[in-house]
Design a protein around this motif. Structure first.
Motif, mmCIF file in Angstrom:
data_model
loop_
_atom_site.group_PDB
_atom_site.id
_atom_site.type_symbol
_atom_site.label_atom_id
_atom_site.label_comp_id
_atom_site.label_asym_id
_atom_site.label_seq_id
_atom_site.Cartn_x
_atom_site.Cartn_y
_atom_site.Cartn_z
ATOM 1 N N PRO A 61 -35.550 14.183 17.985
ATOM 2 C CA PRO A 61 -35.305 15.251 17.145
ATOM 3 C C PRO A 61 -34.795 14.554 15.611
ATOM 4 C CG PRO A 61 -34.544 15.727 19.250
ATOM 5 C CD PRO A 61 -35.075 14.463 19.344
ATOM 6 N N TYR A 62 -35.293 15.118 14.594
ATOM 7 C CA TYR A 62 -34.845 14.522 13.141
ATOM 8 C C TYR A 62 -33.442 14.900 12.601
ATOM 9 C CZ TYR A 62 -40.027 13.509 13.066
ATOM 10 O OH TYR A 62 -41.187 12.981 13.234
ATOM 11 N N ASP B 137 -28.843 17.964 14.613
ATOM 12 C CA ASP B 137 -28.190 16.640 14.022
ATOM 13 C C ASP B 137 -28.762 15.613 14.969
ATOM 14 O OD1 ASP B 137 -26.975 16.341 16.754
ATOM 15 O OD2 ASP B 137 -25.459 17.622 15.831
ATOM 16 N N THR B 138 -28.577 14.357 14.768
ATOM 17 C CA THR B 138 -29.245 13.063 15.225
ATOM 18 C C THR B 138 -28.346 12.561 16.387
ATOM 19 O OG1 THR B 138 -28.334 11.799 13.543
ATOM 20 C CG2 THR B 138 -30.378 12.786 13.145
ATOM 21 N N ARG B 139 -27.642 13.245 16.865
ATOM 22 C CA ARG B 139 -26.655 12.845 18.021
ATOM 23 C C ARG B 139 -27.528 12.305 19.109
ATOM 24 N NH1 ARG B 139 -21.890 17.082 18.653
ATOM 25 N NH2 ARG B 139 -23.718 18.220 18.060
ATOM 26 N N ALA B 140 -28.307 13.146 19.641
ATOM 27 C CA ALA B 140 -29.096 12.892 20.937
ATOM 28 C C ALA B 140 -30.022 11.676 20.445
ATOM 29 C CB ALA B 140 -30.007 13.898 21.114
ATOM 30 N N PHE C 113 -37.803 11.059 24.654
ATOM 31 C CA PHE C 113 -38.006 12.607 23.987
ATOM 32 C C PHE C 113 -39.248 12.401 24.149
ATOM 33 C CE2 PHE C 113 -34.382 10.542 22.239
ATOM 34 C CZ PHE C 113 -33.176 11.282 22.294
ATOM 35 N N ALA C 114 -39.981 12.766 25.272
ATOM 36 C CA ALA C 114 -41.525 12.781 25.605
ATOM 37 C C ALA C 114 -42.320 13.827 25.010
ATOM 38 C CB ALA C 114 -41.798 12.768 27.046
ATOM 39 N N ALA D 42 -45.534 3.510 31.560
ATOM 40 C CA ALA D 42 -44.781 4.243 30.632
ATOM 41 C C ALA D 42 -43.879 4.944 31.642
ATOM 42 C CB ALA D 42 -45.519 4.957 29.615
ATOM 43 N N ILE D 43 -42.502 5.285 30.982
ATOM 44 C CA ILE D 43 -41.340 6.027 31.657
ATOM 45 C C ILE D 43 -40.983 7.267 30.587
ATOM 46 C CG2 ILE D 43 -39.247 6.054 32.827
ATOM 47 C CD1 ILE D 43 -39.516 2.993 33.337
ATOM 48 N N GLY D 44 -41.352 8.404 30.852
ATOM 49 C CA GLY D 44 -40.895 9.383 29.784
ATOM 50 C C GLY D 44 -39.840 10.328 30.425
#
Length: 245
Positions: free
Chosen positions: A55-56, A89-92, A206-207, A223-225
């Motif tokens: 998320p941006y 927001d960009t907290r994640a 954040f797949a 890969a691990i998502g």
């Protein structure tokens, strides 16, 4: 190991949530995908390089005037969600990068705001000709996004361009958003270029609809998502399952 079918994935995911077990939503010889919050489901931290479209922090919402290829409004007909979870927001994103540490990471973001604090370089995703129409200024489309390189990356001289393009399309009936049901689905050819920047197992906390995971497997990488929303986890699992078949 044999991949689980997508239908079995959905039912088992619900059972796992009830039981509290942290088991894969989808798994094959190359890719493991978990349903949950990446800040709680932390198996992705075992990977070597992070490649993700988080998320941006821009509070994205679909414009009610947007139309699909038939001229029908987005909210009325497309079935594509009109907002992005945790995009206020960009907290994640920032907490995921904190957990990741100083290892190599590549994350998409809005060029005008909220870049990661420890970014060391920025690439540019040049969108195809059918993108970036809304939000234009002075006759120039809003058709680029930042791709931030975070952590320890080797320093060198010269190399390929920092501008990354795609042969795909994002709008209309054949566009990525319509085909995969996620408004910010990235083209696989773009994700393949990013996966190819470093060696080792790929992490995508954040797949979304799974483009990073598909790109990794196309290149013979593991890969691990992790994906928070089950509707997208199911889409990613179906894409991966169809590749196995």
């Amino acid at each position: 190991s044999r991949p689980m079918s997508s239908a079995r994935c959905v039912g088992r995911a619900r059972e796992r949530r009830r039981s509290g077990l942290n088991q894969p939503y989808y798994q094959d010889d190359s890719v493991t995908l978990y349903l949950g919050d990446c800040l709680e489901v932390t198996e992705w931290l075992a990977a070597d390089v992070l490649v993700s479209d988080p998320p941006y922090g821009i509070g994205w919402k679909a414009n009610p005037n947007w139309t699909n290829a038939q001229g029908k409004g987005t909210k009325r007909s497309s079935g594509i969600p009109t907002s992005i979870a945790a995009d206020g927001d960009t907290r994640a994103r920032d907490e995921a990068l904190r957990l990741w540490g100083d290892r190599p990471a590549v994350v998409f973001g809005d060029i005008l705001r909220n870049r990661p604090s420890n970014a060391v370089h920025v690439l540019v995703y040049a969108k195809p000709a059918d993108a970036g129409i809304f939000g234009a200024r002075a006759g120039r489309r809003k058709d680029v996004e930042g791709i931030y390189m975070v952590g320890r990356w080797p320093v060198g001289v010269g190399g390929e361009s920092s501008v990354i393009g795609t042969n795909g399309r994002v709008a209309g009936e054949r566009g990525l958003a319509k085909r995969f049901g996620h408004p910010h689905t990235k083209p696989v050819d773009v994700m393949e270029q990013l996966v190819g920047l470093a060696e080792g197992t790929i992490a995508d906390p954040f797949a979304g609809s799974g483009s990073t995971l598909v790109a990794a497997r196309n290149l013979g990488r593991k890969a691990i998502g992790v994906e928070l929303e089950e509707r997208y986890c199911e889409i990613a699992a179906r894409r991966l399952d169809q590749m196995c078949l």
